[in-house]
Scaffold this motif. Structure first.
Motif, PDB file in Angstrom:
ATOM      1  N   ASP A  80       0.776  -1.164  -0.028  1.00 60.16           N
ATOM      2  CA  ASP A  80       0.181   0.000   0.049  1.00 60.16           C
ATOM      3  C   ASP A  80       0.684   1.373   0.133  1.00 60.16           C
ATOM      4  O   ASP A  80       1.673   1.320   0.859  1.00 60.16           O
ATOM      5  N   GLU A  81       0.555   2.123  -0.885  1.00 61.94           N
ATOM      6  CA  GLU A  81       1.342   3.455  -0.766  1.00 61.94           C
ATOM      7  C   GLU A  81       0.933   4.255   0.318  1.00 61.94           C
ATOM      8  O   GLU A  81      -0.117   4.319   0.807  1.00 61.94           O
ATOM      9  N   TYR A 125       9.084   5.377   4.258  1.00 62.87           N
ATOM     10  CA  TYR A 125       7.443   5.379   4.315  1.00 62.87           C
ATOM     11  C   TYR A 125       7.057   6.054   5.432  1.00 62.87           C
ATOM     12  O   TYR A 125       5.836   6.907   5.320  1.00 62.87           O
TER      13      TYR A 125
END
Length: 294
Positions: A80-81, A125
């Protein structure tokens, strides 16, 4: 109310809801909503969603309950971005304020095709979550941390750590790295079976997957086990260290060890050895009085 208070001392860890929401051979029915509501009524403070869930998996559980914290245990950062996760987190926060905890992890090389430089990937992230139009606050995310560097990152860039497949001794070392403030919420595996050999067999069947993943085996070796402990499905020494096998009193005693070692909250995973029973409600009912009220 702070995150520690919302979670309480004991939660459950289960991949059942993730599998059902994602249609992984199971259909999501009202029984899953009812199970979430019963978990809350029993007094558990949280459900940790296993099976690499996305944020959306938390939605039905949040709707079915009123105060339960729902956490991803863990969201795989390769799936998931970060920008999408931040947007989804903000939407959930508006609808269910304070009740969703974002657990993040780097997964494992054998399971992710583009796996590379996992520590740096997590740093990037977290930076992307911080830079999003609606950032995910550091205190509302935890990391699946095992080794010292990821534990330090959990302390410095998140609200704490959610270690998986660990012992009370690892918990004590993790607390030393984290210090007094950050959340430490280890997953704890239990088998309610008074026949030790039967219980160990269920544990070994569950353990097979994890003994093929180097992040876990490296951490176990770092924790004092030897290669022989990892062979043949795991030695009795290993199984007895990473599972509590026995009746309610045995499991309560193991939970007390983790808490005494410095855990703030335990994500208890009941292993039954029965894939046809993904929601072990009977076991959750049996354990609630000794874990929550005891």
């Amino acid at each position: 109310m702070g995150q520690h208070d919302r979670l309480g001392r004991i939660g459950i860890w289960s991949g059942a809801w993730t599998a059902a929401v994602n249609g992984a051979g199971v259909t999501y029915t009202g029984a899953y909503d009812e199970a979430a509501a019963e978990v809350e009524a029993l007094g558990y403070g949280a459900v940790w969603l296993g099976g690499s869930p996305g944020v959306a998996v938390a939605e039905p559980l949040l709707k079915a309950t009123t105060r339960l914290t729902v956490a991803t245990g863990i969201l795989n950062i390769w799936n998931d971005e970060a920008a999408d996760v931040a947007s989804q987190w903000a939407a959930v926060e508006r609808t269910h304020p304070g009740r969703f905890l974002l657990g993040l992890g780097v997964s494992h090389g054998p399971l992710v095709k583009r796996y590379a430089r996992p520590y740096s990937a997590m740093v990037d992230y977290l930076a992307a979550l911080d830079a999003a139009p609606e950032p995910v606050p550091a205190g509302r995310r935890v990391l699946a941390a095992l080794g010292p560097k990821m534990l330090e990152l959990s302390r410095d860039r998140a609200g704490g750590a959610h270690p998986y497949l660990v012992t009370p001794e690892h918990t004590a070392k993790a607390r030393a790295v984290l210090g007094a403030g950050p959340l430490l919420a280890p997953e704890v595996k239990v088998v309610l079976d008074t026949d030790l050999e039967s219980g160990r067999a269920k544990a070994r069947d569950h353990l097979k997957l994890y003994l093929a993943l180097p992040n876990y085996t490296s951490n176990l070796l770092r924790s004092g086990f030897i290669e022989e402990d990892l062979a043949g499905g795991g030695s009795d020494r290993l199984v007895d260290a990473v599972f509590a096998v026995g009746d309610e009193s045995v499991i309560a005693a193991r939970a007390a060890e983790f808490l005494a070692a410095g855990a703030d909250h335990l994500a208890v995973q009941v292993v039954t050895g029965d894939p046809a029973r993904p929601l072990p409600l009977a076991e959750w009912r049996r354990l609630a009085p000794v874990l929550i009220e005891g």
